[in-house]
Design a protein around this motif. Structure first.
Motif, PDB file in Angstrom:
ATOM      1  N   LYS A   1       0.826  -1.216   0.000  1.00 56.48           N
ATOM      2  CA  LYS A   1       0.000   0.000   0.000  1.00 56.48           C
ATOM      3  C   LYS A   1       0.863   1.269   0.000  1.00 56.48           C
ATOM      4  CE  LYS A   1      -3.800  -2.448   0.463  1.00 56.48           C
ATOM      5  NZ  LYS A   1      -4.710  -2.637  -0.670  1.00 56.48           N
TER       6      LYS A   1
ATOM      7  N   HIS B   1      -5.917   0.842  -7.060  1.00 56.24           N
ATOM      8  CA  HIS B   1      -6.306  -0.235  -6.138  1.00 56.24           C
ATOM      9  C   HIS B   1      -7.259  -1.172  -6.894  1.00 56.24           C
ATOM     10  CE1 HIS B   1      -8.126  -1.231  -1.905  1.00 56.24           C
ATOM     11  NE2 HIS B   1      -7.249  -2.126  -2.273  1.00 56.24           N
TER      12      HIS B   1
ATOM     13  N   LYS C   1     -12.793  -8.595  -3.675  1.00 55.42           N
ATOM     14  CA  LYS C   1     -11.886  -8.368  -4.802  1.00 55.42           C
ATOM     15  C   LYS C   1     -11.090  -9.636  -5.148  1.00 55.42           C
ATOM     16  CE  LYS C   1      -8.898  -4.599  -5.343  1.00 55.42           C
ATOM     17  NZ  LYS C   1      -8.311  -4.252  -4.070  1.00 55.42           N
TER      18      LYS C   1
ATOM     19  N   ASP D   1      -5.082  -7.036  -6.218  1.00 54.47           N
ATOM     20  CA  ASP D   1      -5.166  -5.859  -5.335  1.00 54.47           C
ATOM     21  C   ASP D   1      -4.686  -4.557  -5.971  1.00 54.47           C
ATOM     22  OD1 ASP D   1      -5.847  -4.793  -2.785  1.00 54.47           O
ATOM     23  OD2 ASP D   1      -3.741  -4.751  -2.217  1.00 54.47           O
TER      24      ASP D   1
HETATM   25 MN    MN Z   1      -6.502  -3.754  -1.010  1.00 51.52          MN
END
Ligand code: MN
Ligand code: OXD
Length: 586
Positions: A208, A228, A254, A279
């Motif tokens: 991230k 994302h 997801k 992701d």
């Molecule tokens: Mn994520």
């Protein structure tokens, strides 16, 4: 011994070592021998536990501290010189002030510990997408996890050469003091500092922190995008594979969509879904004028609870070797378990805190955010293009959220600008499914709310600018798998049946099917969604595709309130789109 003569790397590592004062420095080369040595050290200190090697070869277990089990958005900062550049959706502090604060916390934090220097690449080393990073850490768990999640090792130094162009990441567990926990990004200095946490989302800095927050800022400057998004390919019976990227807020399935198994009827015809990423997508303009996407990661950091042979057999299969499990249940025979894996919770097991755990007390054995870290190459449906240095060409971009009533099952934006609007107003509702009560709407533009490394208004403008630069743009859609009936039950079956919607999306991208225009965009003609063997009636589908103007008028008010936060940074084009929507609803 250092593995590089790169002056920028050596100087920075020296400077950081002078601050954190480790007993020794180990340069990670990525070799299996070195990793094996670290696994042994990790097991000797209790940081890692070796799992049953017959059941789970190459697999290890790790627990993070009880107060340290998730990303900490309130302690995550974007520290650029001007507060306005971080925008209203990020925490900000002046970079110097933050560094002063952090240096006090990092000072001496590695005394008595070893400092590991990890060279890693996001994307295939040497590819047009590749960006390199060095993470300094005092955690063996981080080294072993980075070996799964990234392309890690001394080849990165070879690719970097003498260049100072790498992302600096400093991590120390320090005392795991939650009051002094900070996840800080300095986008103008390509630097990340993370302290007092050992939880993956806060400390695997390639993910991230780099691949979204820092990379989104780089993308803005260099005309590319860090999103994302999952990436998947749909193979049709002719053997053609068409790709899409899709953004959903956390906890909208997801990973399940990325590894979807089509319904039997589709499989029989020869349809397949290939996973490129679950992701993060890095997206660049190709020489052919299309957008090309790659997954910068090399593994999956997935939520364990709910992952089962039924919900996501591909994810489960991915974890069967060379994986790390964090905060799940540890069984007596060195296996792992979590809620939703099956209906047979183990006896005499330890819960995620390491306590003897008895299912009859009603407590959860695995933490709800417990994780598996699994190599992408283990995934049975991994795309043959996963390592393609050019990435894959995108035909569609899909946004989605969890909406009880407002959003139809699927709709298509009229054009790129309208599509950017659709992404910018993405939202999820917290739903109390059992009672059907509709909760609070949380706006999460492009699913980037916690991950955009600069002002969200400028980010939207960047999306609009990219549209100007791409001659052959993907079409933009929105999906909602989560519509509820009046009793609070999901109407659409979801999971593999989402294939039926993906098929329509691709047919639209290749001009193979018509659609009905509504106030919010194009929706499918009900007969164009294949319902064979779905258990869903045409009547129900009509309902799923309906657009309730009154609900959308309320939505417009919510959007106005949200947009107001961005002041002058709100792109005019989005203001125009909002007016258009309001007009269409009259
Ligand atoms: Mn994520
Ligand atoms: C994740 C998230 O962990 O989005 O991927 O929270």
């Amino acid at each position: 011994m250092s593995l590089t003569t790169n002056k920028a790397v050596l100087t920075w590592v020296d400077e950081m070592a002078a601050i954190v004062q480790p007993d020794s420095i180990v340069w990670i080369d990525g070799s299996e021998e070195q990793l094996e040595e670290l696994r042994a050290i990790g097991c000797s200190t209790g940081e890692m536990i070796k799992l049953n090697q017959e059941l789970l070869p190459g697999c290890y277990y790790h627990r993070s501290a009880v107060n340290d089990v998730a990303r900490v958005e309130d302690r995550t900062f974007i520290c650029c010189k001007n507060k306005e550049d971080a925008g209203p959706t990020n925490n900000w502090m002046d970079p110097q002030e933050m560094k002063n604060k952090l240096m006090g916390i990092f000072a001496g934090s590695m005394k008595g510990r070893t400092m590991y220097v990890i060279p890693y690449s996001m994307s295939v080393i040497g590819s047009p997408f590749a960006k390199y990073g060095i993470e300094i850490t005092d955690s063996i768990y981080v080294v072993l996890s980075m070996a799964i999640m990234t392309r890690m090792g001394k080849e990165v130094y070879d690719a970097l050469g003498d260049s100072p162009d790498f992302i600096k990441g400093l991590h120390s567990k320090a005392d795991l003091d939650a009051e002094k926990r900070y996840i800080v990004h300095f986008p103008e200095e390509n630097t990340i500092m993370s302290v007092n946490s050992g939880y993956g989302g806060n400390v695997l800095l390639g993910k991230k922190c780099f691949a979204l927050r820092i990379a989104s800022h780089l993308g803005k400057q260099e005309n590319w995008m860090a999103e994302h998004m999952l990436i998947l390919g749909i193979e049709n019976p002719k053997g053609e594979v068409r790709y899409l990227a899709a953004a959903f807020p956390s906890a909208c399935g997801k990973t399940n969509l990325a590894m979807l198994i089509p319904p039997e009827l589709y499989r029989k015809k020869g349809y397949k879904v290939w996973c490129v990423g679950d992701d993060i997508a890095w997206i660049r303009i190709g020489e052919d004028g299309r957008l090309w996407a790659t997954n910068p990661e090399n593994g999956f950091f997935g939520v364990a609870p709910g992952t089962s042979a039924k919900s996501n057999p591909n994810a489960l299969a991915s974890t069967k070797k060379n994986s790390i499990f964090t905060n799940v249940v540890l069984t007596e025979d060195g296996n792992v378990w979590w809620e939703g894996l099956d209906k047979n919770p183990p006896k005499n097991a330890l819960n995620w805190k390491g306590e003897p755990w008895d299912t009859t007390d009603g407590s959860k054995g695995a933490h709800p955010n417990s994780r598996f870290t699994a190599p992408a190459e283990n995934c049975p449906c991994i795309s043959s293009e996963f390592n393609n240095p050019q990435g894959v060409p995108l035909s569609a971009i899909v946004f989605g959220g969890r909406r009880a009533k407002t959003a139809p099952l699927v709709y298509q934006s009229r054009d790129w600008q309208h599509g950017v609007f659709v992404g910018s107003v993405m939202a999820s509702e917290t739903t109390a499914a059992a009672t059907g009560a509709v909760g609070v709407v949380r706006r999460d533009p492009m699913a980037m709310l916690p991950f955009c490394g600069y002002n969200m208004g400028d980010y939207w403008q960047h999306w609009l600018n990219m549209g100007e630069m791409v001659p052959n743009k993907p079409k933009i859609f929105n999906v909602n798998w989560f519509r509820l009936d009046d009793d609070g039950n999901f109407i659409w079956p979801g999971f593999g049946d989402n294939m039926r919607v993906l098929e329509w999306i691709m047919a639209r991208c290749f001009d193979e099917v018509d659609a009905d225009e509504t106030a919010i965009g194009f929706v499918p003609k009900p007969e164009d969604i294949n319902l064979e063997e779905s258990g869903v009636s045409l009547e129900t589908l009509r309902d799923l595709l309906s657009v309730d103007k009154e609900l959308w008028k309320t939505e417009v008010e919510g959007i106005k309130e949200f947009y107001a936060k961005f002041g002058d940074k709100l792109p005019t084009a989005l203001r125009e789109e909002l007016s258009k929507l309001e007009e269409n609803l009259k």
